[in-house]
Design an enzyme around this catalytic site. Structure first.
Site, PDB file in Angstrom:
ATOM      1  N   SER A 149       0.843  -1.186   0.000  1.00 50.24           N
ATOM      2  CA  SER A 149       0.000   0.000   0.000  1.00 50.24           C
ATOM      3  C   SER A 149       0.882   1.241   0.000  1.00 50.24           C
ATOM      4  O   SER A 149       2.111   1.144   0.015  1.00 50.24           O
ATOM      5  CB  SER A 149      -0.897   0.017   1.238  1.00 50.24           C
ATOM      6  OG  SER A 149      -0.131   0.383   2.371  1.00 50.24           O
ATOM      7  N   LYS A 150       0.227   2.383   0.005  1.00 54.18           N
ATOM      8  CA  LYS A 150       0.941   3.660  -0.032  1.00 54.18           C
ATOM      9  C   LYS A 150       2.001   3.768   1.061  1.00 54.18           C
ATOM     10  O   LYS A 150       3.022   4.421   0.875  1.00 54.18           O
ATOM     11  CB  LYS A 150      -0.048   4.808   0.155  1.00 54.18           C
ATOM     12  CG  LYS A 150      -0.877   5.058  -1.082  1.00 54.18           C
ATOM     13  CD  LYS A 150      -1.653   6.366  -0.928  1.00 54.18           C
ATOM     14  CE  LYS A 150      -2.750   6.454  -1.959  1.00 54.18           C
ATOM     15  NZ  LYS A 150      -4.091   6.420  -1.448  1.00 54.18           N
ATOM     16  N   ARG A 151       1.738   3.116   2.188  1.00 56.36           N
ATOM     17  CA  ARG A 151       2.698   3.187   3.295  1.00 56.36           C
ATOM     18  C   ARG A 151       4.079   2.680   2.884  1.00 56.36           C
ATOM     19  O   ARG A 151       5.085   3.048   3.470  1.00 56.36           O
ATOM     20  CB  ARG A 151       2.209   2.352   4.487  1.00 56.36           C
ATOM     21  CG  ARG A 151       1.080   2.983   5.275  1.00 56.36           C
ATOM     22  CD  ARG A 151       0.697   2.093   6.437  1.00 56.36           C
ATOM     23  NE  ARG A 151       0.337   0.755   5.984  1.00 56.36           N
ATOM     24  CZ  ARG A 151       1.042  -0.333   6.212  1.00 56.36           C
ATOM     25  NH1 ARG A 151       2.166  -0.254   6.888  1.00 56.36           N
ATOM     26  NH2 ARG A 151       0.651  -1.507   5.753  1.00 56.36           N
ATOM     27  N   HIS A 152       4.093   1.784   1.889  1.00 58.74           N
ATOM     28  CA  HIS A 152       5.367   1.198   1.481  1.00 58.74           C
ATOM     29  C   HIS A 152       6.114   2.062   0.464  1.00 58.74           C
ATOM     30  O   HIS A 152       7.211   1.709   0.047  1.00 58.74           O
ATOM     31  CB  HIS A 152       5.139  -0.189   0.894  1.00 58.74           C
ATOM     32  CG  HIS A 152       4.562  -1.161   1.882  1.00 58.74           C
ATOM     33  ND1 HIS A 152       3.217  -1.460   1.921  1.00 58.74           N
ATOM     34  CD2 HIS A 152       5.135  -1.875   2.875  1.00 58.74           C
ATOM     35  CE1 HIS A 152       3.008  -2.329   2.893  1.00 58.74           C
ATOM     36  NE2 HIS A 152       4.144  -2.601   3.484  1.00 58.74           N
ATOM     37  N   GLY A 153       5.504   3.158   0.028  1.00 60.30           N
ATOM     38  CA  GLY A 153       6.152   4.007  -0.978  1.00 60.30           C
ATOM     39  C   GLY A 153       5.291   4.061  -2.227  1.00 60.30           C
ATOM     40  O   GLY A 153       4.075   3.980  -2.153  1.00 60.30           O
TER      41      GLY A 153
END
Ligand code: GLU
Ligand code: ZN
Length: 492
Positions: A255-259
């Site tokens: 997800s976005k949290r990973h970049g």
């Protein structure tokens, strides 16, 4: 497994940019078809009218095209099974829904939200699974008319055939059996009359004569329901392949949290299409040997469904950079030069005009970077000093290489270089060696401080080459400036 006349489809919802995971399934749809001489369909699933836009549709197509994933049929291309936007197919769904209601395979459910909530509460109390209780199963068309007259809204549910387990024959996972009580009379038309994904997606796959549905494993629980719908309609059921989920390094869903998660973000970060494709393919497939670099064409020629894995893939950013480094080095240099120039313009390190005027010079700069570029954008970190002056020197370098005696050495170098003509790599090389010999200076006292003076950095491409490319005037100016800086800043 029948591998002739394969038809696959990619079915994005244009409610956002092309997500990395969707690009992964798009690639596998493409590979399953193309590796066997089959056809690819692009179907736009734009039933969510609030969130779907033509702009996203176009951007998704652009990103697919950038990756090299093409299609034979689609909204832009036409084809024998169109229209290819679901928003233009409502009459088709209407017809199929009517068929299901007429045959009794589906029924209207008028249960209110309160009733359903009470059912649920009771089921929870009795520790039963949450399933529709079947209250409206036996209502007659007369009942429907009466309830309609009362203005009651309804949804449409599929009447699940009694007692049968549903088996999904998954091409990667083998048979997945959904026991009879794992599926209830599910809803496939909402109270506003709109069919859900379960119906539109299944009906389209069948009517478009898709032979192989390739999609992410997050859809596995939808598949038995879609098979039931197609069975009830007497429509052919495609083969299904549920590709492995992609996880971040922390083993949670990517997800976005990973970049970066959208293909266009990777593109903006300086990844090249062949690297993306190469990397995407290895998220779910591998050649079962040591080979690691595959172009799209090579993937097509080496792909086999048997080599697909069902195990979750872990997204590894470093691995992608590694592949990108390889593909930058193995792509037509003029193409890479174009990408570098585009980036330099965006970063405002050059203007379009100066880039055009100095194309040959920028080409040489890219060339001396060798395989140091892991992304196109690395040109900024590795070579910004070619395009602009700077005031900072790498602190570690200052500590190590800018000594009390350094200004004196730099002045020596400056004097020699300012007389050098022509100012070439070989010339700089020879001149610096002469200085080292004549003044008995170890290379470390010349090379390192000079690199720091010219670039502000402690690593980079070959010093003689970069000095030559910087040009005599710039080089001399920077050496002078560094000598002054050292004197002003009293290094140890
Ligand atoms: N529009 C659906 C999605 O983007 C398609 C899923 C499928 O491939 O069946 O998830
Ligand atoms: Zn009901």
């Amino acid at each position: 497994m029948k591998l002739e006349n394969i038809r696959t489809r990619f079915a994005p919802s244009p409610t956002g940019l092309l997500h990395f995971g969707n690009a992964n399934t798009a690639l596998f749809n493409w590979l399953v078809a193309r590796a066997h001489g089959g056809a690819v369909t692009l179907r736009i699933e734009d039933t969510d009218t609030e969130r779907s836009t033509r702009d996203f549709e176009r951007k998704i197509m652009d990103d697919l095209a950038w990756l090299g994933i093409d299609w034979d049929e689609g909204p832009d291309k036409g084809g024998a099974f169109g229209p290819y936007r679901q928003s233009e197919r409502t009459h088709i769904y209407r017809e199929q829904i009517d068929k299901l209601l007429t045959s009794g395979a589906a029924y209207r459910c008028y249960c209110s939200r309160e009733q359903l909530e009470q059912d649920r509460a009771r089921q929870q109390e009795n520790k039963e699974s949450f399933q529709y209780v079947g209250r409206c199963r036996d209502l007659t068309p007369d009942d429907w008319a009466r309830l309609d007259a009362e203005g009651k809204p309804f949804v449409v549910r599929l009447r699940k055939p009694a007692g049968n387990a549903v088996t999904v024959h998954d091409m990667i996972r083998g048979d997945i059996v959904f026991e009879a009580d794992a599926i209830d009379d599910f809803i496939f038309v909402r109270s506003n009359g709109e069919p859900t994904f379960l119906l539109t997606n299944a009906v389209d796959d069948s009517l478009m004569q898709i032979t192989h549905v390739v999609r992410g494993e997050d859809h596995i629980s939808n598949t038995p329901k879609q098979i039931l719908i197609l069975n009830a309609l007497g429509l052919p059921v495609p083969q299904y392949m549920h590709t492995a989920i992609i996880l971040g390094k922390d083993k949670t869903k990517l997800s976005k949290r990973h970049g970066a998660v959208n293909v266009s973000q990777f593109r903006e970060q300086g990844f090249v299409a062949p690297a993306m494709v190469n990397y995407l393919a290895f998220l779910g497939w591998n050649p079962k040997d040591e080979r690691e670099f595959f172009s799209l064409e090579e993937l097509k020629n080496n792909y086999s469904i048997e080599a697909m894995s069902k195990n979750p893939s872990i997204f590894d950013y470093d691995r992608l950079r590694y592949l990108n480094q390889h593909w930058i080095a193995h792509t037509d240099p003029e193409r890479i030069l174009d990408l570098v120039i585009d980036f330099l313009i965006k970063a405002e390190l050059v203007t379009p005009q100066s880039a055009q005027d100095n194309r040959a010079w920028i080409r040489d700069i890219v060339a001396i970077m060798g395989d140091r570029l892991k992304t196109i954008n690395d040109i900024e970190e590795l070579g910004d000093y070619f395009f602009k002056d700077f005031d900072d020197y790498h602190p570690k370098g200052v500590k190590k290489y800018f000594k009390e005696s350094t200004p004196e050495h730099l002045e020596l170098i400056e004097r020699t270089l300012s007389e050098l003509d022509p100012f070439t790599q070989e010339g700089v090389d020879a001149a610096l060696h002469r200085i080292m010999e004549e003044h008995e200076l170890p290379p470390a006292k010349v090379i390192h401080p000079l690199r720091l003076a010219l670039t502000g950095k402690i690593f980079g491409p070959g010093l003689f080459e970069l000095a030559a490319l910087l040009g005599k005037e710039k080089a001399v100016e920077r050496i002078r400036k560094a000598a002054q800086w050292i004197s002003d800043n009293n290094p140890s």
